[in-house]
Design an enzyme around this catalytic site. Sequence first.
Site, PDB file in Angstrom:
ATOM      1  N   HIS A   1      23.271  11.499 -57.829  1.00  0.00           N
ATOM      2  CA  HIS A   1      23.523  10.615 -56.700  1.00  0.00           C
ATOM      3  C   HIS A   1      24.903  10.867 -56.097  1.00  0.00           C
ATOM      4  O   HIS A   1      25.724  11.608 -56.646  1.00  0.00           O
ATOM      5  CB  HIS A   1      23.386   9.155 -57.133  1.00  0.00           C
ATOM      6  CG  HIS A   1      21.973   8.767 -57.435  1.00  0.00           C
ATOM      7  ND1 HIS A   1      21.599   7.473 -57.731  1.00  0.00           N
ATOM      8  CD2 HIS A   1      20.825   9.502 -57.485  1.00  0.00           C
ATOM      9  CE1 HIS A   1      20.293   7.420 -57.951  1.00  0.00           C
ATOM     10  NE2 HIS A   1      19.801   8.637 -57.812  1.00  0.00           N
TER      11      HIS A   1
ATOM     12  N   GLU B   1      27.629   9.020 -55.754  1.00  0.00           N
ATOM     13  CA  GLU B   1      28.806   8.624 -56.521  1.00  0.00           C
ATOM     14  C   GLU B   1      29.157   9.671 -57.577  1.00  0.00           C
ATOM     15  O   GLU B   1      30.329  10.000 -57.792  1.00  0.00           O
ATOM     16  CB  GLU B   1      28.563   7.270 -57.202  1.00  0.00           C
ATOM     17  CG  GLU B   1      28.306   6.137 -56.215  1.00  0.00           C
ATOM     18  CD  GLU B   1      26.826   5.910 -55.955  1.00  0.00           C
ATOM     19  OE1 GLU B   1      26.430   4.750 -55.802  1.00  0.00           O
ATOM     20  OE2 GLU B   1      26.057   6.914 -55.917  1.00  0.00           O
TER      21      GLU B   1
ATOM     22  N   TRP C   1       0.382  22.313 -23.149  1.00  0.00           N
ATOM     23  CA  TRP C   1       1.838  22.241 -23.286  1.00  0.00           C
ATOM     24  C   TRP C   1       2.453  21.525 -22.091  1.00  0.00           C
ATOM     25  O   TRP C   1       2.147  21.827 -20.942  1.00  0.00           O
ATOM     26  CB  TRP C   1       2.437  23.637 -23.421  1.00  0.00           C
ATOM     27  CG  TRP C   1       2.028  24.336 -24.690  1.00  0.00           C
ATOM     28  CD1 TRP C   1       1.261  25.462 -24.807  1.00  0.00           C
ATOM     29  CD2 TRP C   1       2.338  23.936 -26.028  1.00  0.00           C
ATOM     30  NE1 TRP C   1       1.080  25.786 -26.120  1.00  0.00           N
ATOM     31  CE2 TRP C   1       1.730  24.865 -26.897  1.00  0.00           C
ATOM     32  CE3 TRP C   1       3.065  22.872 -26.565  1.00  0.00           C
ATOM     33  CZ2 TRP C   1       1.826  24.784 -28.281  1.00  0.00           C
ATOM     34  CZ3 TRP C   1       3.162  22.782 -27.942  1.00  0.00           C
ATOM     35  CH2 TRP C   1       2.562  23.730 -28.786  1.00  0.00           C
TER      36      TRP C   1
ATOM     37  N   ARG D   1       9.277  16.090 -37.596  1.00  0.00           N
ATOM     38  CA  ARG D   1       8.242  16.118 -38.638  1.00  0.00           C
ATOM     39  C   ARG D   1       8.855  16.306 -40.020  1.00  0.00           C
ATOM     40  O   ARG D   1       8.430  15.682 -40.995  1.00  0.00           O
ATOM     41  CB  ARG D   1       7.251  17.251 -38.359  1.00  0.00           C
ATOM     42  CG  ARG D   1       6.321  17.018 -37.198  1.00  0.00           C
ATOM     43  CD  ARG D   1       5.405  18.218 -36.996  1.00  0.00           C
ATOM     44  NE  ARG D   1       4.554  18.063 -35.833  1.00  0.00           N
ATOM     45  CZ  ARG D   1       3.769  19.029 -35.350  1.00  0.00           C
ATOM     46  NH1 ARG D   1       3.752  20.217 -35.954  1.00  0.00           N
ATOM     47  NH2 ARG D   1       3.023  18.809 -34.286  1.00  0.00           N
TER      48      ARG D   1
ATOM     49  N   THR E   1      -7.590  14.163 -30.989  1.00  0.00           N
ATOM     50  CA  THR E   1      -6.448  15.075 -30.970  1.00  0.00           C
ATOM     51  C   THR E   1      -6.761  16.346 -31.745  1.00  0.00           C
ATOM     52  O   THR E   1      -6.419  17.461 -31.321  1.00  0.00           O
ATOM     53  CB  THR E   1      -5.205  14.381 -31.571  1.00  0.00           C
ATOM     54  OG1 THR E   1      -4.850  13.273 -30.753  1.00  0.00           O
ATOM     55  CG2 THR E   1      -4.027  15.345 -31.657  1.00  0.00           C
TER      56      THR E   1
ATOM     57  N   ASP F   1      -6.901  19.657 -29.590  1.00  0.00           N
ATOM     58  CA  ASP F   1      -5.698  20.486 -29.734  1.00  0.00           C
ATOM     59  C   ASP F   1      -5.696  21.371 -30.975  1.00  0.00           C
ATOM     60  O   ASP F   1      -4.924  22.320 -31.047  1.00  0.00           O
ATOM     61  CB  ASP F   1      -4.446  19.595 -29.781  1.00  0.00           C
ATOM     62  CG  ASP F   1      -4.237  18.812 -28.500  1.00  0.00           C
ATOM     63  OD1 ASP F   1      -4.894  19.130 -27.495  1.00  0.00           O
ATOM     64  OD2 ASP F   1      -3.409  17.875 -28.509  1.00  0.00           O
TER      65      ASP F   1
ATOM     66  N   ARG G   1       7.120  24.354 -38.703  1.00  0.00           N
ATOM     67  CA  ARG G   1       7.225  25.806 -38.547  1.00  0.00           C
ATOM     68  C   ARG G   1       8.464  26.220 -37.762  1.00  0.00           C
ATOM     69  O   ARG G   1       9.023  27.284 -38.006  1.00  0.00           O
ATOM     70  CB  ARG G   1       5.973  26.340 -37.829  1.00  0.00           C
ATOM     71  CG  ARG G   1       4.689  25.991 -38.551  1.00  0.00           C
ATOM     72  CD  ARG G   1       3.458  26.539 -37.844  1.00  0.00           C
ATOM     73  NE  ARG G   1       3.329  26.059 -36.468  1.00  0.00           N
ATOM     74  CZ  ARG G   1       2.864  24.863 -36.132  1.00  0.00           C
ATOM     75  NH1 ARG G   1       2.496  23.996 -37.072  1.00  0.00           N
ATOM     76  NH2 ARG G   1       2.765  24.516 -34.868  1.00  0.00           N
TER      77      ARG G   1
ATOM     78  N   LEU H   1      -2.303   5.562 -30.341  1.00  0.00           N
ATOM     79  CA  LEU H   1      -0.990   5.038 -29.968  1.00  0.00           C
ATOM     80  C   LEU H   1      -1.099   3.612 -29.446  1.00  0.00           C
ATOM     81  O   LEU H   1      -0.314   2.730 -29.813  1.00  0.00           O
ATOM     82  CB  LEU H   1      -0.350   5.938 -28.907  1.00  0.00           C
ATOM     83  CG  LEU H   1       0.128   7.317 -29.378  1.00  0.00           C
ATOM     84  CD1 LEU H   1       0.404   8.217 -28.182  1.00  0.00           C
ATOM     85  CD2 LEU H   1       1.374   7.189 -30.241  1.00  0.00           C
TER      86      LEU H   1
END
Length: 404
Positions: free
Chosen positions: A93, A95, A220, A234, A246, A250, A257, A338
């Site tokens: 940690h 400390e 895009w 991410r 999605t 997509d 990456r 969303l």
Amino acid sequence: MSRVRPSTSEGGYRGESFSLIIFFVFNMAGNTKIENRSSFDTGQAEEKFMARAIELAKLGMGQVAPNPMVGCVIVHNGLIIGEGYHCKYGETHAEVNAINAVKDMSLLAHSTMYVTLEPCSHFGKTPPCADLVVKMKIPKVVVGSVDPNEKVAGKGLERLRSAGCDLEVGMLEDECNRMNRRFRTFHQKKRPYIILKWAQTEDGFIDKSREEADFGQPTWITNNLSRIAVHKMRSDEAAILVGTNTVLKDNPSLTVREWSGNHPLRMVLDRRGILPATSAMLDQSTETLVFTEKEMESKPNLEYIRIKFNSNMLSEINTILLERGIQSLLVEGGKSLLESYLREGLWDEARIYIGNARFGSGIKAPETDWVLDREEKLDDSLMRIYYRNEEGNQESRITDGRKN
């Protein structure tokens, strides 16, 4: 003796800027000094040391969860003689690292420790830091904020008090709390810290109206720098969630990456079990959860979890993530998902990327009337960041007229 210092929100530690990331490298051996001390009083000087500890703590972003980010600075006669931060989960940690950085250990008995979070008092993967502070006879400890984890929650402070430490609590408390908002949300609200993210055009569209023949590749909207920023985001979060459409439209990988860091836990909603086995999300390259109503056979790195797709679905997902120790969730879309989070008020932060393209028609982005926290320019794109306050009164206005 202990004192409680009123918190201050000055200092600008609201969040981390992507467009300008600067790390101030100090000499860990003990040659760092606050210059021109006559230009500010002792209280201001002390806050400089805590501010430094906050800078250090942030270097652990994306590496220490489910632990909090913690930074520590040890000061003797106005000189930083040791500093450190929690670098990686399971390792020493802040400390401990700060104490180990001190060349002359005899100075510790005449020094002050500045630490962003209450020293731990329990045995986990490492021994209690509070015991080490007592053992090293550090006479004064300045703590930024109290640990909300019920395993600690004041017990570390009590250990220091009982050993006779001069204890001060609350220096730059707002900044220290904000830095660990994921950790604090998880322990206080019993759910992950939730970030909503989408990209939209200048005229407010998140996608074109596409036929099935056009599925398989994303549309895009923003630029390369924005994509790098998304991949960094991410890497900072524990899990990422998208809806069925999605993935169908997509075919995203949802891995990291364009940045160096850990992949988030990938999650997708697939109520009817219709996602093709060839989907990038299902490639078993990294841990993935699929929420479905169908009985599906799990595979290595690909786990199917049956849930009910009803009004309680998002809360059920939160409970599953809580049980798994997932402290943050990035919701990347699509629009229906969303808006589900928006309607239920289940969000803490939103990041909207705005490209310079104009579609003219297509799928409209959720319309919001939030108060902007900050905006960053990423070449010819923008990133706008919003926070929902503790009272939850950042309201959203959704395109079909319903309000949060």
